[in-house]
Design an enzyme around this catalytic site. Structure first.
Site, PDB file in Angstrom:
ATOM      1  CB  CYS A  86      -0.972  -0.049   1.182  1.00 42.11           C
ATOM      2  SG  CYS A  86      -2.398   1.027   0.958  1.00 42.11           S
ATOM      3  CG  HIS A 194      -3.505  -3.690   3.281  1.00 40.27           C
ATOM      4  ND1 HIS A 194      -2.540  -3.002   3.987  1.00 40.27           N
ATOM      5  CD2 HIS A 194      -4.215  -2.759   2.601  1.00 40.27           C
ATOM      6  CE1 HIS A 194      -2.664  -1.699   3.739  1.00 40.27           C
ATOM      7  NE2 HIS A 194      -3.674  -1.530   2.902  1.00 40.27           N
ATOM      8  CD  GLU A 196      -0.858  -5.391   6.024  1.00 38.02           C
ATOM      9  OE1 GLU A 196      -0.620  -5.961   4.938  1.00 38.02           O
ATOM     10  OE2 GLU A 196      -1.195  -4.181   6.109  1.00 38.02           O
TER      11      GLU A 196
END
Lengths: 232, 735
Positions: A86, A194, A196
């Site tokens: 990002c 993302h 994560e």
């Protein structure tokens, strides 16, 4: 694997990243301030999401001047693995570590939603845990994720197999549906989605774990990673 | 820019205070309390501190009636936010605040700074903010001005929350003509902290330092508290100078730094408070007031963004991202150094004094010397008398929907913006940063995991002005009871509420009646649901050209999930699971969405409902959910049973075959106290014995198609068709 997660003023996914790598993937991980000047001792470096320095001028435009950036460039030049997610991806393009740039989404609006992706190259250090053509779902959350590169650059990217993830349903106008790509050498990956945020079933899915598992395998010297590739 | 300040005698004759929000009686009161004529700065301070926003002068008698304490409440109203024990050594901190007036004038910054302000309230207690919610109310989106407001308000909320890195996990967006020129923007923030680290906004200990931290003070938002305490009119449409500008990057640094102080420098910190409404004066004088201290501030030391600011401007500026800390003498350098590390201004600007005077120095002169209490406890309190509005004295006859088509009415309601999928709005908010969001926007309530425990918090905002317009007392109770049902549907036990009380001009007896009556309903429901009021704010004067909004108390409720495996969603899960309607259905159409959509108005008497029974049903259902007997749960609200069934079908991508032995129109009734749930066939006996007479078996989950039989009509419709209507409605309206 010993990972560094960079923390710029305004980074806000830095602790999410250390949670995913440390608590979930069980690796050694450390937050490193953008004021630091060394990355010695780390196996990989993650540039996390957020709004570095507020991103008021242009995403990543100020962060590229942070003290840590010369250490990061050296780290990448030495073949170290760098993952930018990002805002991290935006910083890596601003810093010239990845080609192209990220423009405003075509809707001119911030978009946060689970997004289907196709794994376009499962032979990079960041994607061996996936299979080629596999569809996965990762969350996106960005205003400026519309990947742009000129025709010649795009042609090179495609020829070299640098596109790692493509949007199955392009949410932001990215050229060639590019959601994530590596540098020519294959040791630096930038991606808007993302990983994560997709590492726990409780939070809606674990499709992001593959990125970290791939990196862990690459550290162990697994084949088909950057070491076996022959880029100039 | 800097004009010659009027002398105390000139003030007495020229009455500039009238333009600052003080009336003549209040000026006289100030003069009497001081025993002399106040100077210009003192008049300005009083105008801010005695505004409704700071002093609650009209609403205090009502607020005092709220139920604010049970055995779990660690800190009730009066501080930045309230605190409730959630076990395992942790506490939840939450509060909501309205930013209606600023958002009407400058929607982007008005909404953004509303978010920024509520976040500061949470971390001023020492809590890490973990979630944001927004309750919004707009006029008809077919109106281009309304569309512009929606776009800019949503952008403002998103840009602030997204950048600072706090997920916006829930909220609501309602539409009714009553909000066309006066949108409601109520932001709620939830934080988590260790129970033993609660901070209070107090300045105690003679000689201790007042430390100003954060952004510099500029000429933005001067006297905003007074501005928010007045009505709008077309003549004064552009009151932009009273609106502040937000900087989420600055606030992130400020938040991280303040939390580091509370975490690692407890010994140095006496108290901390956000500079919100009425800026520097309210934070400092309230901190002195709470500790019964005196205080002297040197305004020349305040970091200023612009030259030549007057004491009045410095004290009443509402520049954002500023905090006031009281730091023990001798620890100043340690705290200032900490903030410098974050690149933030931090200066010792004053000291706690002996006595009880509030003194301000400017260029060596004493520009204010008043007892602290004059600005705090001695603010006027008005005991208004309410008068029942004519529409309530003789309510219109009951609304009878008459003959209607199930399918076309369902289509109409699913496409109404109140029921339509709100993804077009909430996807502009980062709902997942911090990676704890178990259920984000779109569910009955949001659910956020609490790291370091086995628990999660559920949270929701609820308001329904339509009901209060017809009966403020019953409507107030409904708002609380519905919030509780939303939490129970996710598997959470309701803990407590925060509220934003959005009403019209309190000096009008009809408006005050709505405020006072709804407080009765809210209090009764809070007691029934065991959810005390721990924080909140008041937004009065929500009027445009003399016309008030629907009385709209926004209830923000937080609940506790003790076992992550009991989190429940509305989506149908499995074909052949049993569908139950919990609670009874009657012909309750007054104030319903059906009435608004089909007649364009709401009228009639609101049906009373039994709070005790609703609470008992909720307790039984929660117990069943905690025993893993329920696979999906959804509360029945706007649009009634058929809309609720459709929601569950759309969310699960599955259909249902149900038999509801009722007149077809009753499927759109809004009788309170109902849920729809699904139960696995093997748990039928256990579930029915747990729920008793409350549970009515009505059908089963089936693939793809919704099939409904009633006394007089049947309906068969593919779920994907309903999904398309529901999903496309809002994007289409907002274009």
């Amino acid at each position: 694997m010993k990972a560094a997660v960079l923390s710029f003023p305004g980074s806000n996914c830095d602790t999410d990243m250390t949670w995913a790598i440390g608590e979930v993937a069980g690796q050694d991980v450390q937050l490193v301030s953008a004021q630091a000047t060394s990355l010695a001792g780390f196996d990989c470096v993650v540039v996390p999401g957020g709004f570095s320095y507020g991103d008021y001028l242009r995403s990543g435009a100020i962060a590229k001047f942070a003290p840590i950036m010369s250490a990061l460039k050296d780290f990448a030049a030495a073949g170290g693995f760098v993952l930018g997610v990002c805002n991290g991806f935006q910083i890596l393009t601003e810093a010239g570590l990845l080609p192209g740039t990220l423009q405003w989404n075509t809707s001119l609006q911030f978009i946060c939603q689970p997004t289907p992706l196709i794994v376009a190259n499962a032979r990079t250090a960041f994607s061996t845990a996936y299979s080629e053509g596999q569809q996965i779902t990762l969350p996106i959350a960005h205003g400026e994720g519309n990947y742009y590169a000129d025709d010649a650059t795009l042609a090179d990217l495609e020829k070299n197999g640098q596109v790692v993830f493509r949007y199955a349903e392009n949410p932001n106008g990215s050229r060639n549906d590019i959601a994530g790509l590596t540098n020519a050498r294959g040791n630096v990956l930038g991606m808007m989605p993302h990983p994560e945020r997709a590492v726990e079933t409780l939070l809606g899915g674990t499709d992001g774990l593959g990125v970290f598992d791939s990196l862990i395998n690459a550290m162990k010297g697994a084949p088909a990673d950057v070491a076996t590739r022959t880029f100039a | 820019m800097l004009q010659q300040e009027l002398s105390p005698d000139q003030i007495a004759t020229e009455k500039p205070y009238l333009g600052l929000g003080l009336n003549e009686d209040e000026y006289d009161r100030l003069t009497e309390l001081l025993g002399r004529r106040p100077n210009f700065t003192e008049v300005g301070l009083a105008s801010g501190m005695w505004s409704e926003h700071c002093a609650y002068k009209y609403s205090k008698p009502v607020l005092k009636t709220f139920w604010t304490k049970n055995d779990r409440v660690l800190m009730g109203p009066g501080e930045g936010a309230g605190v409730i024990d959630i076990g395992e050594g942790k506490a939840v901190v939450f509060k909501a605040e309205s930013h209606n007036h600023p958002s009407a004038v400058e929607p982007y910054q008005g909404a953004a700074t509303g978010v920024g302000g509520i976040i500061r309230d949470i971390f001023s207690i020492g809590a890490k903010p973990i979630a944001l919610l927004d309750s919004l109310a707009f006029g008809d989106p077919k109106d281009s001005h309304v569309r512009q407001l929606i776009d800019q308000i949503v952008a403002g909320i998103g840009d602030y929350g997204n950048a600072i890195g706090i997920p916006t996990v829930g909220g609501e967006t309602r539409f009714a003509d009553s909000y066309a020129r006066n949108p409601l923007v109520n932001a709620m923030c939830v934080g988590v902290m260790d129970t033993d680290a609660i901070q209070r906004g107090k300045a105690a200990g003679v000689g201790n330092a007042l430390v100003y931290v954060g952004a510099k003070t500029g000429r933005d938002g001067i006297n905003g508290a007074s501005f928010a305490s007045a009505e709008f009119s077309d003549e004064e449409a552009a009151n932009r100078s009273a609106v502040q500008v937000g900087d989420p990057f600055m606030e992130k640094l400020l938040m991280d730094a303040c939390l580091e102080v509370t975490r690692e420098h407890q010994d140095a910190l006496v108290g901390m408070q956000d500079m919100g409404a009425a800026g520097l004066v309210s934070s400092s004088v309230e901190m002195a007031g709470k500790a019964n201290s005196g205080m002297t501030l040197d305004l020349d030391l305040i970091p200023q963004r612009e030259p030549e600011m007057t004491p009045f401007e410095i004290m009443l500026s509402e520049s954002q991202e500023r905090m006031m800390l009281c730091v023990k003498a001798g620890h100043e350098d340690e705290i200032v150094a900490l903030f410098k590390r974050y690149d933030l201004d931090a200066v010792v600007c004053g000291r706690v004094d002996e006595g009880h005077q509030y003194r301000l120095l400017h260029r060596g002169e004493l520009v204010c010397d008043v007892p602290v209490a004059v600005l705090t406890d001695e603010a006027p309190v008005y005991h208004q008398k309410g008068v029942q509005p004519a529409r309530l004295q003789q309510p219109a006859p009951d609304f009878e929907p008459g003959a209607l088509s199930l399918l076309s009415t369902l289509r109409q309601l699913l496409a109404d913006p109140n029921v339509a999928d709100k993804k077009a709005i909430y996807r502009r908010y980062d709902a997942q940063v911090q990676t704890n969001t178990v259920l984000g926007p779109g569910a009955d309530a949001a659910v956020v995991r609490v790291r370091g425990t086995h628990r999660a918090l559920a949270m929701t905002t609820d308001s329904n002005g339509r009901y209060l317009y017809l009966d403020p007392e019953i409507g107030g109770a409904i708002s609380v009871a519905e919030a509780a049902r939303n939490l129970v549907a996710t598997g959470a036990e309701p803990l407590g509420i925060t509220d934003c009380l959005n009403y019209g001009d309190p000096t009008k007896p009809e408006s005050f009646y709505s405020l006072a009556e709804s407080a009765k309903g809210i209090t009764a429901a809070c007691k029934a649901m065991n959810t005390p009021v721990i924080s909140g704010n008041v937004s009065l004067y929500n009027e445009t050209n003399g016309e008030a909004i629907y009385p709209t108390p926004m209830i923000g409720m937080v609940g506790l999930i003790e076992d992550l495996s009991t989190i429940t969603t509305p989506a149908f899960k499995q074909v052949r699971e049993l569908i139950y309607v919990i609670g009874e259905t009657g012909p309750d159409f007054n104030g319903s969405l059906l009435q608004q959509v089909t007649t364009g108005a709401v009228a009639g008497a609101l049906a009373p409902f039994d709070l005790t029974q609703d609470a008992a049903t909720q307790r039984r259902l929660l117990a069943a959910i905690r025993q893993h007997l329920v696979t999906a749960a959804h509360d029945v609200s706007d649009g009634g049973l058929l809309v609720a069934l459709s929601d569950m079908a759309i969310a699960g991508g599955l259909g249902a075959k149900v038999d509801l032995p009722l007149p077809a129109s009753w499927l759109f009734s809004e009788t309170q106290g109902r849920f729809i749930v699904t139960v696995a066939p093997e748990n039928q006996v256990a579930f029915e014995s747990a729920m008793g007479d409350d549970a009515h078996l009505t059908g089963v989950v089936q693939p793809a198609v919704l099939t409904v039989a009633t006394n007089d009509q049947t309906l068969t419709v593919p779920v994907h068709e309903l999904a398309t209507i529901n999903e496309e409605a809002l994007p289409c309206l907002l274009k």
